[in-house]
Design a protein around this motif. Structure first.
Motif, PDB file in Angstrom:
ATOM      1  N   LYS A  16       0.851  -1.184   0.000  1.00  0.00           N
ATOM      2  CA  LYS A  16       0.000   0.000   0.000  1.00  0.00           C
ATOM      3  C   LYS A  16       0.896   1.247   0.000  1.00  0.00           C
ATOM      4  O   LYS A  16       1.024   1.946   1.011  1.00  0.00           O
ATOM      5  CB  LYS A  16      -0.918  -0.010   1.227  1.00  0.00           C
ATOM      6  N   PRO A  17       1.520   1.535  -1.128  1.00  0.00           N
ATOM      7  CA  PRO A  17       2.554   2.586  -1.166  1.00  0.00           C
ATOM      8  C   PRO A  17       2.056   3.980  -0.824  1.00  0.00           C
ATOM      9  O   PRO A  17       2.841   4.835  -0.413  1.00  0.00           O
ATOM     10  CB  PRO A  17       3.069   2.514  -2.610  1.00  0.00           C
ATOM     11  N   TYR A  18       0.761   4.251  -0.978  1.00  0.00           N
ATOM     12  CA  TYR A  18       0.253   5.590  -0.679  1.00  0.00           C
ATOM     13  C   TYR A  18       0.434   5.954   0.795  1.00  0.00           C
ATOM     14  O   TYR A  18       0.481   7.139   1.155  1.00  0.00           O
ATOM     15  CB  TYR A  18      -1.229   5.690  -1.059  1.00  0.00           C
ATOM     16  N   LEU A  19       0.554   4.934   1.672  1.00  0.00           N
ATOM     17  CA  LEU A  19       0.672   5.195   3.108  1.00  0.00           C
ATOM     18  C   LEU A  19       1.955   5.949   3.462  1.00  0.00           C
ATOM     19  O   LEU A  19       2.001   6.672   4.461  1.00  0.00           O
ATOM     20  CB  LEU A  19       0.606   3.882   3.891  1.00  0.00           C
ATOM     21  N   ARG A  20       3.011   5.790   2.663  1.00  0.00           N
ATOM     22  CA  ARG A  20       4.264   6.496   2.943  1.00  0.00           C
ATOM     23  C   ARG A  20       4.063   8.010   2.977  1.00  0.00           C
ATOM     24  O   ARG A  20       4.776   8.732   3.690  1.00  0.00           O
ATOM     25  CB  ARG A  20       5.312   6.158   1.869  1.00  0.00           C
ATOM     26  N   ASN A  21       3.107   8.497   2.197  1.00  0.00           N
ATOM     27  CA  ASN A  21       2.916   9.942   2.075  1.00  0.00           C
ATOM     28  C   ASN A  21       2.388  10.590   3.347  1.00  0.00           C
ATOM     29  O   ASN A  21       2.380  11.822   3.473  1.00  0.00           O
ATOM     30  CB  ASN A  21       1.966  10.243   0.905  1.00  0.00           C
ATOM     31  N   TYR A  22       1.918   9.779   4.285  1.00  0.00           N
ATOM     32  CA  TYR A  22       1.429  10.354   5.544  1.00  0.00           C
ATOM     33  C   TYR A  22       2.573  10.809   6.456  1.00  0.00           C
ATOM     34  O   TYR A  22       2.385  11.659   7.324  1.00  0.00           O
ATOM     35  CB  TYR A  22       0.581   9.332   6.304  1.00  0.00           C
ATOM     36  N   PHE A  23       3.761  10.226   6.264  1.00  0.00           N
ATOM     37  CA  PHE A  23       4.850  10.457   7.212  1.00  0.00           C
ATOM     38  C   PHE A  23       5.737  11.616   6.758  1.00  0.00           C
ATOM     39  O   PHE A  23       6.806  11.444   6.192  1.00  0.00           O
ATOM     40  CB  PHE A  23       5.657   9.162   7.389  1.00  0.00           C
ATOM     41  N   GLN A  24       5.239  12.815   7.009  1.00  0.00           N
ATOM     42  CA  GLN A  24       5.974  14.036   6.707  1.00  0.00           C
ATOM     43  C   GLN A  24       5.589  15.099   7.731  1.00  0.00           C
ATOM     44  O   GLN A  24       4.723  14.878   8.581  1.00  0.00           O
ATOM     45  CB  GLN A  24       5.670  14.516   5.282  1.00  0.00           C
ATOM     46  N   ASN A  25       6.232  16.207   7.668  1.00  0.00           N
ATOM     47  CA  ASN A  25       5.997  17.260   8.661  1.00  0.00           C
ATOM     48  C   ASN A  25       4.738  18.048   8.304  1.00  0.00           C
ATOM     49  O   ASN A  25       4.765  18.954   7.469  1.00  0.00           O
ATOM     50  CB  ASN A  25       7.212  18.192   8.727  1.00  0.00           C
ATOM     51  N   TRP A  26       3.633  17.706   8.960  1.00  0.00           N
ATOM     52  CA  TRP A  26       2.379  18.418   8.750  1.00  0.00           C
ATOM     53  C   TRP A  26       2.287  19.574   9.747  1.00  0.00           C
ATOM     54  O   TRP A  26       2.768  19.495  10.878  1.00  0.00           O
ATOM     55  CB  TRP A  26       1.183  17.479   8.933  1.00  0.00           C
ATOM     56  N   SER A  27       1.661  20.649   9.359  1.00  0.00           N
ATOM     57  CA  SER A  27       1.580  21.845  10.213  1.00  0.00           C
ATOM     58  C   SER A  27       0.812  21.594  11.506  1.00  0.00           C
ATOM     59  O   SER A  27       1.007  22.283  12.500  1.00  0.00           O
ATOM     60  CB  SER A  27       0.914  22.993   9.435  1.00  0.00           C
ATOM     61  N   THR A  28      -0.059  20.577  11.514  1.00  0.00           N
ATOM     62  CA  THR A  28      -0.894  20.307  12.695  1.00  0.00           C
ATOM     63  C   THR A  28      -0.361  19.158  13.546  1.00  0.00           C
ATOM     64  O   THR A  28      -1.043  18.721  14.477  1.00  0.00           O
ATOM     65  CB  THR A  28      -2.330  19.971  12.245  1.00  0.00           C
ATOM     66  N   SER A  29       0.843  18.660  13.222  1.00  0.00           N
ATOM     67  CA  SER A  29       1.361  17.477  13.933  1.00  0.00           C
ATOM     68  C   SER A  29       1.408  17.690  15.450  1.00  0.00           C
ATOM     69  O   SER A  29       1.119  16.779  16.228  1.00  0.00           O
ATOM     70  CB  SER A  29       2.753  17.121  13.414  1.00  0.00           C
ATOM     71  N   GLY A  30       1.758  18.888  15.910  1.00  0.00           N
ATOM     72  CA  GLY A  30       1.887  19.129  17.336  1.00  0.00           C
ATOM     73  C   GLY A  30       0.572  19.233  18.076  1.00  0.00           C
ATOM     74  O   GLY A  30       0.559  19.302  19.315  1.00  0.00           O
ATOM     75  N   GLN A  31      -0.545  19.246  17.355  1.00  0.00           N
ATOM     76  CA  GLN A  31      -1.847  19.390  18.006  1.00  0.00           C
ATOM     77  C   GLN A  31      -2.460  18.045  18.399  1.00  0.00           C
ATOM     78  O   GLN A  31      -3.461  18.008  19.112  1.00  0.00           O
ATOM     79  CB  GLN A  31      -2.801  20.148  17.068  1.00  0.00           C
ATOM     80  N   TRP A  32      -1.862  16.954  17.932  1.00  0.00           N
ATOM     81  CA  TRP A  32      -2.410  15.613  18.195  1.00  0.00           C
ATOM     82  C   TRP A  32      -1.566  14.875  19.234  1.00  0.00           C
ATOM     83  O   TRP A  32      -0.361  15.055  19.311  1.00  0.00           O
ATOM     84  CB  TRP A  32      -2.436  14.786  16.896  1.00  0.00           C
ATOM     85  N   ASP A  33      -2.245  14.018  19.967  1.00  0.00           N
ATOM     86  CA  ASP A  33      -1.527  13.175  20.925  1.00  0.00           C
ATOM     87  C   ASP A  33      -2.363  11.926  21.189  1.00  0.00           C
ATOM     88  O   ASP A  33      -3.586  11.929  21.001  1.00  0.00           O
ATOM     89  CB  ASP A  33      -1.290  13.926  22.236  1.00  0.00           C
ATOM     90  N   ILE A  34      -1.694  10.868  21.610  1.00  0.00           N
ATOM     91  CA  ILE A  34      -2.389   9.651  22.017  1.00  0.00           C
ATOM     92  C   ILE A  34      -2.014   9.410  23.475  1.00  0.00           C
ATOM     93  O   ILE A  34      -0.831   9.298  23.816  1.00  0.00           O
ATOM     94  CB  ILE A  34      -2.043   8.461  21.102  1.00  0.00           C
ATOM     95  N   ILE A  35      -3.011   9.369  24.360  1.00  0.00           N
ATOM     96  CA  ILE A  35      -2.804   9.448  25.804  1.00  0.00           C
ATOM     97  C   ILE A  35      -3.383   8.217  26.500  1.00  0.00           C
ATOM     98  O   ILE A  35      -4.491   7.770  26.143  1.00  0.00           O
ATOM     99  CB  ILE A  35      -3.471  10.732  26.354  1.00  0.00           C
ATOM    100  N   PRO A  36      -2.674   7.662  27.520  1.00  0.00           N
ATOM    101  CA  PRO A  36      -3.221   6.519  28.268  1.00  0.00           C
ATOM    102  C   PRO A  36      -4.519   6.907  28.984  1.00  0.00           C
ATOM    103  O   PRO A  36      -4.626   7.987  29.573  1.00  0.00           O
ATOM    104  CB  PRO A  36      -2.111   6.198  29.280  1.00  0.00           C
ATOM    105  N   ALA A  37      -5.517   6.011  28.906  1.00  0.00           N
ATOM    106  CA  ALA A  37      -6.779   6.214  29.615  1.00  0.00           C
ATOM    107  C   ALA A  37      -6.648   5.709  31.046  1.00  0.00           C
ATOM    108  O   ALA A  37      -5.645   5.099  31.434  1.00  0.00           O
ATOM    109  CB  ALA A  37      -7.907   5.494  28.882  1.00  0.00           C
ATOM    110  N   LYS A  38      -7.679   5.930  31.866  1.00  0.00           N
ATOM    111  CA  LYS A  38      -7.632   5.490  33.267  1.00  0.00           C
ATOM    112  C   LYS A  38      -7.636   3.971  33.370  1.00  0.00           C
ATOM    113  O   LYS A  38      -7.010   3.393  34.247  1.00  0.00           O
ATOM    114  CB  LYS A  38      -8.806   6.092  34.033  1.00  0.00           C
ATOM    115  N   GLU A  39      -8.380   3.307  32.485  1.00  0.00           N
ATOM    116  CA  GLU A  39      -8.354   1.846  32.439  1.00  0.00           C
ATOM    117  C   GLU A  39      -6.997   1.401  31.899  1.00  0.00           C
ATOM    118  O   GLU A  39      -6.495   1.933  30.910  1.00  0.00           O
ATOM    119  CB  GLU A  39      -9.475   1.314  31.540  1.00  0.00           C
ATOM    120  N   GLU A  40      -6.431   0.399  32.515  1.00  0.00           N
ATOM    121  CA  GLU A  40      -5.098  -0.069  32.145  1.00  0.00           C
ATOM    122  C   GLU A  40      -5.070  -0.577  30.704  1.00  0.00           C
ATOM    123  O   GLU A  40      -6.006  -1.226  30.230  1.00  0.00           O
ATOM    124  CB  GLU A  40      -4.662  -1.183  33.103  1.00  0.00           C
ATOM    125  N   SER A  41      -3.975  -0.280  30.004  1.00  0.00           N
ATOM    126  CA  SER A  41      -3.734  -0.718  28.613  1.00  0.00           C
ATOM    127  C   SER A  41      -4.723  -0.116  27.623  1.00  0.00           C
ATOM    128  O   SER A  41      -4.928  -0.652  26.533  1.00  0.00           O
ATOM    129  CB  SER A  41      -3.772  -2.250  28.515  1.00  0.00           C
TER     130      SER A  41
END
Length: 619
Positions: A16-41
């Motif tokens: 799926k070669p189109y997926l490579r195009n996602y990995f670049q410096n986007w202007s909004t990159s710093g606005q996103w995060d993935i955070i642990p929830a209170k439930e474990e894992s």
């Protein structure tokens, strides 16, 4: 930017070669995060500090949402919004390998953030794809349009409500476009169920009739890109046509006029002889659009599936053939070509007859013919795609002529139109005059096709209409204003009349019959006759066996039929039924397949008998 170097990711990118195009410096990159929830894992996605799923137990939230959807193995599953990673994981687990699961997001920057924890394990499975952000949406639409709808029973849309609420316009418009694509594909499939056997028969007839001296047959590929820089006018039979006829006279020497079959009589009654007329209808009903008119000087542009009855009549001197084909690019970047049933036989007679794309109506086919021939400025008249004035067609068409015979003291023409409109599923859409106009489901499909086509062509598209539906991507202008630039252009002096189809049509002189075509027609007839004899003999052998002890789907006969595309199209309905009902017993499957083959064998043999007389050959 992440450095993706692990083996799993590399393997995914290879497929799926189109997926490579996602990995670049986007202007909004710093606005996103993935955070642990209170439930474990467990974890949730955050945008500018705002949680897009439950902070406590996003997995439980995903489970409850998924439980409200009844997912079938033949569904295409669409996830709108990527804010709950556990929803992606649960859907992925619930689906079988290879089942289509498409994830839609509004920002490409999120893919890098979610890759290792969520997306990598999901996207390594065939059939899983993600399209996030406006830049990737066209690729997603291409992928969805290229899906084999015959193996799909429905579209299930699952929405992560936090994402949908945050970007309402993006997700509502995207969902609307996707729904339109699937509606069009399902409508297309139902049309194929009804007409494919007729398309195959008509294609065979028309290819065999190439051997006859009249009318003389040409292929549209000989006209490809021949009229670059010139303007063309496509005339359809919408209700607004009649009041716009007066200015067509004024631009007659500025444009190539291509008429749809339904609008031909309206033009001829006004004294306007078009430069060509297009027909697409496989049924003989299209004959009524041409009855009683002198059509010798007008070449007929006819799809290969058009009614052979019409093409056998001496009313046309030249016929320009084409085949309808769809071209789509899937997510892997592969070009997919699907030709209308019977069109695959064209290569046995012509060398590249010419592929035309169509949205299902004569006008959509005519539009792509003009693009194919190289016209760069396309003007449209009578293309209402709506019930302007609560009418269906312009006066002067065959339909109106027929309805006039039904007019009585108690039944007016207006009432006839109204009865037909009320039977259809209608709705209001924006019109060219800034108001709204009534349209229906089928006309909306055609409008959607024109709008999607406008995005993919570099042409000047002008809809000369003050009453019909607004077509996005077109210049929608009042006719009097829209023709002003045309009036300033020099006369074209009819350069197409120097081409063979017009020389034959206007003079009546043959351009020289190609004896190779006659021989190829006879060879095609013999090939099809041999194919049918082979099937008949094989079926006699198979039906002597115990149908419980073998699987016809793996039998050499069925494998052979699958390679004969014109035959496979004729049993498509049975094949799809079996794909969707895998729990049937082997005996039931075999009986359905043999019964289907027998019916189509009888149908084609009955059709071939008069063809043998056409070629003076014994079948």
């Amino acid at each position: 930017m992440s450095q993706i170097t692990d083996q799993v990711s590399s393997e995914i990118f290879n497929r799926k070669p189109y997926l490579r195009n996602y990995f670049q410096n986007w202007s909004t990159s710093g606005q996103w995060d993935i955070i642990p929830a209170k439930e474990e894992s467990q974890y949730y996605v955050s945008y500018n500090g705002e949680a897009l799923s439950s902070k406590f137990s996003p997995d439980k939230q995903a489970e409850r949402l998924l439980d409200s959807h009844n997912l079938k193995p033949t569904d295409v599953v669409l996830l709108m919004g990527l804010g709950n990673p556990h929803l992606i994981q649960r859907i992925n687990t619930a689906l079988r390998p290879g089942q289509i699961f498409v994830m839609i997001g509004d920002d490409p920057a999120l893919i890098d953030i979610m890759w290792d924890q969520v997306l990598k394990d999901t996207l390594k499975i065939p059939g899983r794809h993600i399209f996030s952000g406006e830049a990737f949406l066209p690729l997603g639409m291409n992928y969805l349009e290229s899906l084999p709808i015959d193996r799909v029973s429905g579209l299930k849309i699952i929405r992560n409500q936090s994402d949908v609420n945050r970007e309402q316009l993006f997700y509502s418009e995207t969902e609307g476009r996707i729904q339109s694509v699937f509606s069009a594909k399902m409508s297309d499939l139902l049309t194929k169920f009804e007409f494919e056997r007729l398309w195959v028969k008509n294609s065979i007839w028309n290819l065999l009739q190439v051997s006859q001296p009249s009318p003389e047959r040409f292929k549209i590929s000989s006209l490809k890109e021949q009229f670059s820089g010139l303007s063309a006018l496509l005339v359809s039979a919408g209700p607004s046509l009649r009041k716009n006829l007066k200015w067509i006279h004024r631009i007659r020497d500025k444009v190539f006029i291509l008429s749809c079959d339904t609008s031909l009589k309206v033009l001829l009654k006004e004294g306007i002889i078009p430069d060509g007329v297009v027909t697409l209808d496989a049924q003989t009903n299209s004959f009524f659009h041409f009855m009683g008119e002198d059509l010798n000087p007008i070449p007929l542009f006819a799809d290969l599936v058009s009614s052979p009855t019409l093409l056998r009549e001496p009313m046309f001197r030249s016929v320009i053939h084409s085949v309808t084909a769809k071209f789509q690019v899937d997510a892997e970047g592969n070009l997919i070509r699907e030709v209308t049933a019977g069109g695959e036989l064209a290569d046995s007679i012509f060398e590249e007859v010419g592929d035309i794309q169509s949205g299902g109506s004569v006008a959509t086919t005519a539009f792509d013919m003009l693009r194919y021939m190289g016209f760069t400025d396309l003007y449209f008249v009578g293309q209402d795609l709506a019930y302007s004035g609560r009418e269906i067609h312009s006066t002067g068409t065959h339909h109106n002529e027929k309805w006039l015979t039904q007019v009585t003291r108690r039944q007016s023409l207006e009432r006839i139109n109204e009865v037909i409109i009320r039977k259809r599923e209608t709705k209001e859409v924006p019109s060219c005059n800034g108001k709204t106009v009534l349209t229906d489901y089928v006309l909306e499909l055609y409008r959607h096709w024109f709008e999607e086509s406008a995005r993919s062509v570099d042409l000047k598209l002008v809809n000369l209409n003050g009453d019909g539906a607004l077509i996005e991507g077109f210049e929608n202008v009042d006719p009097e204003k829209g023709i002003q630039s045309l009036l300033l252009k020099p006369n074209h002096n009819y350069p197409w009349r120097k081409k063979d189809p017009w020389l034959v049509a206007l003079s009546g002189k043959e351009s020289g019959h190609d004896t190779k075509l006659v021989n190829k027609s006879k060879e095609l007839f013999q090939q099809i006759s041999n194919d049918l004899k082979f099937i008949e003999n094989e079926l006699l052998t198979i039906e002597k066996e115990n149908t419980e002890e073998f699987d016809l789907l793996t039998n050499p006969l069925w494998i052979w039929v699958q390679n004969q595309l014109y035959l496979r199209r004729m049993v498509r309905k049975t094949e799809i039924y079996l794909l969707r009902h895998k729990d049937l017993s082997p005996e039931r499957k075999n009986n359905l397949l043999t019964g289907s083959l027998r019916r189509e064998l009888k149908y084609l043999k009955r059709s071939l008998y008069p063809m043998s007389e056409l070629l003076s050959t014994k079948g």
